[in-house]
Design a protein around this motif. Structure first.
Motif, PDB file in Angstrom:
ATOM      1  N   VAL A   1      85.777  37.082  14.239  1.00 43.05           N
ATOM      2  CA  VAL A   1      84.885  36.547  13.216  1.00 43.05           C
ATOM      3  C   VAL A   1      83.426  36.642  13.631  1.00 43.05           C
ATOM      4  O   VAL A   1      83.038  36.258  14.732  1.00 43.05           O
ATOM      5  CB  VAL A   1      85.255  35.093  12.883  1.00 43.05           C
TER       6      VAL A   1
ATOM      7  N   ARG B   1      91.986  36.059  11.258  1.00 41.90           N
ATOM      8  CA  ARG B   1      90.637  35.804  11.752  1.00 41.90           C
ATOM      9  C   ARG B   1      90.721  35.102  13.100  1.00 41.90           C
ATOM     10  O   ARG B   1      91.343  34.040  13.215  1.00 41.90           O
ATOM     11  CB  ARG B   1      89.879  34.906  10.763  1.00 41.90           C
TER      12      ARG B   1
ATOM     13  N   ALA C   1      88.169  27.080  10.180  1.00 40.19           N
ATOM     14  CA  ALA C   1      88.514  27.693  11.461  1.00 40.19           C
ATOM     15  C   ALA C   1      89.672  26.943  12.108  1.00 40.19           C
ATOM     16  O   ALA C   1      89.659  25.714  12.214  1.00 40.19           O
ATOM     17  CB  ALA C   1      87.297  27.684  12.386  1.00 40.19           C
TER      18      ALA C   1
ATOM     19  N   ASP D   1      88.761  32.944  15.255  1.00 40.70           N
ATOM     20  CA  ASP D   1      87.600  32.062  15.146  1.00 40.70           C
ATOM     21  C   ASP D   1      87.336  31.352  16.456  1.00 40.70           C
ATOM     22  O   ASP D   1      88.191  31.301  17.351  1.00 40.70           O
ATOM     23  CB  ASP D   1      87.868  30.994  14.070  1.00 40.70           C
TER      24      ASP D   1
ATOM     25  N   SER E   1      93.488  31.757   9.793  1.00 36.07           N
ATOM     26  CA  SER E   1      92.550  31.608  10.904  1.00 36.07           C
ATOM     27  C   SER E   1      93.239  31.083  12.148  1.00 36.07           C
ATOM     28  O   SER E   1      93.930  30.060  12.114  1.00 36.07           O
ATOM     29  CB  SER E   1      91.413  30.650  10.511  1.00 36.07           C
TER      30      SER E   1
END
Length: 379
Positions: free
Chosen positions: A14, A35, A352, A37, A60
């Motif tokens: 990210v 993702r 996140a 994070d 995430s």
């Protein structure tokens, strides 16, 4: 429908700007994008996650790469991935232990997409910058604006998104296609300076042919010509006209009630200022919506200039489903359209770390290692 990219597994490290939009494009069309994070990371610009539209459609995993076992866990995910996307300065991923050499050793077919402003090489490669700087270096920014005025930043469309995210998405898909034949992955070096320059290809050709001037606001498509500009209406709103071709120019004049004899030399730049003044005077006599009733849908190459609230409500956009509402936020729908592989409606963005343990389990990390990562404070 699963989407055209269903089955593609992507890891997104990210960052900001173009890399997230590229990941959104892939996710919109069915790719499974995870993702990576930072724990406790705020959404884009510090806003609540539902407003970070470019983060939609992904799960995430928030993991602290400084903690024991964290980098190894990410490398285990890389081993199961088709694509990795990152948007850091050159050298950052290498210092994290996740550079392309390490990742390609774990997954030889991996497409490793790198998104930067200046590129992975060159004298500016390690300097900070933003969209406005990258498009300035490419020549694009100099060309945007009105005559006698300063260059105008075109939001961050040209560098971050057109010359960045779109270029990275194209590069990733091209590398995936090549990997089908070679069986080998590779690094994609996508730079916004390169991309913005590439978007300017036609203009460099026109300049070489003597058909484009360096002076802003004096050319065919930069507000110089009367038939390619915006005009203020009686209510203070604007319309956009793009009647370049002779038949469209004639249609525009006829619908405005103007005599074509007043516009004998439409392609003569010396005449454009007076022609523009004539059109401006006519458009100023009615409201924008009144002109829509006269011109919209005709071959006059006309459209109203809509704001962010108006565009989703326009009948054409409604008919095509150009905008959708996800999690209470109106936003653009996935594009382009496919005849069979229809893109699903994206899921709303998440905070996140929303899916950390589920991602690790789903990508083959066993319960004992997940517990160890939790105990170490990595997740």
């Amino acid at each position: 429908m699963p989407g055209a990219l269903a089955g593609l597994k992507v890891i997104e490290m990210v960052g900001l700007g173009p890399a997230p939009l590229c990941a959104m494009l892939l996710a919109d069309h069915g790719a499974e994008v995870i993702r990576i994070d930072r724990p406790g990371a705020a959404g884009a610009l510090g806003l609540p996650p539902q407003y970070d539209v470019a983060a939609r459609g992904r799960r995430s995993l928030a993991i602290d790469l400084r903690k024991p076992g964290a980098v190894d866990a990410v490398l285990d995910l890389v081993a199961r991935a088709d694509v990795l996307i990152e948007g850091f300065r050159p050298g950052v991923m290498e210092r994290l232990g996740l550079g392309p050499d390490v990742c390609l050793a774990r997954q030889p077919r991996l497409v490793y997409g790198r998104m930067t402003g200046w590129g992975q090489s060159g004298p500016l490669a390690h300097a900070a910058g933003h969209d406005i700087n990258y498009i300035a270096l490419s020549g694009a920014l100099q060309a945007i604006g009105r005559a006698g005025e300063a260059p105008v930043p075109p939001l961050n469309y040209v560098g971050d998104y057109g010359g960045g995210a779109m270029l990275l998405a194209f590069g990733v898909l091209a590398a995936l296609y090549e990997a089908q034949r070679s069986g080998r992955g590779q690094v994609v070096d996508a730079a916004m300076t390169d991309g913005a320059a590439l978007l300017s290809a036609m203009f460099y050709g026109l300049k070489a042919a003597g058909a484009w001037r360096n002076e802003r606001g004096t050319n065919l498509l930069d507000s110089g010509a009367h038939f390619y500009d915006t005009y203020r209406c009686a209510d203070g709103k604007y319309v956009a006209v793009g009647a370049i071709e002779p038949q469209f120019h004639a249609e525009l004049l006829a619908r405005l009630g103007l005599d074509a004899a007043e516009f004998k030399r439409p392609l003569d730049p010396a005449q454009w200022p007076q022609y523009k003044a004539r059109l401006a005077a006519v458009f100023a006599t009615r409201s924008r919506d009144a002109w829509c009733a006269v011109l919209e849908g005709s071959d006059a190459c006309f459209a109203p200039v809509l704001d962010w609230d108006e565009a989703p409500r326009h009948p054409h956009n409604v008919a095509r489903g150009t905008f959708v509402e996800i999690g209470g936020v109106v936003q653009p729908a996935p594009a382009p359209r496919f005849s069979r592989s229809e893109a699903p409606t994206p899921a709303a963005p998440v905070a996140a770390g929303h899916d950390s343990e589920a991602v690790l389990r789903g990508w083959g990390i066993d319960a004992q290692r997940i517990a160890a990562l939790r105990d170490a404070g990595a997740i």
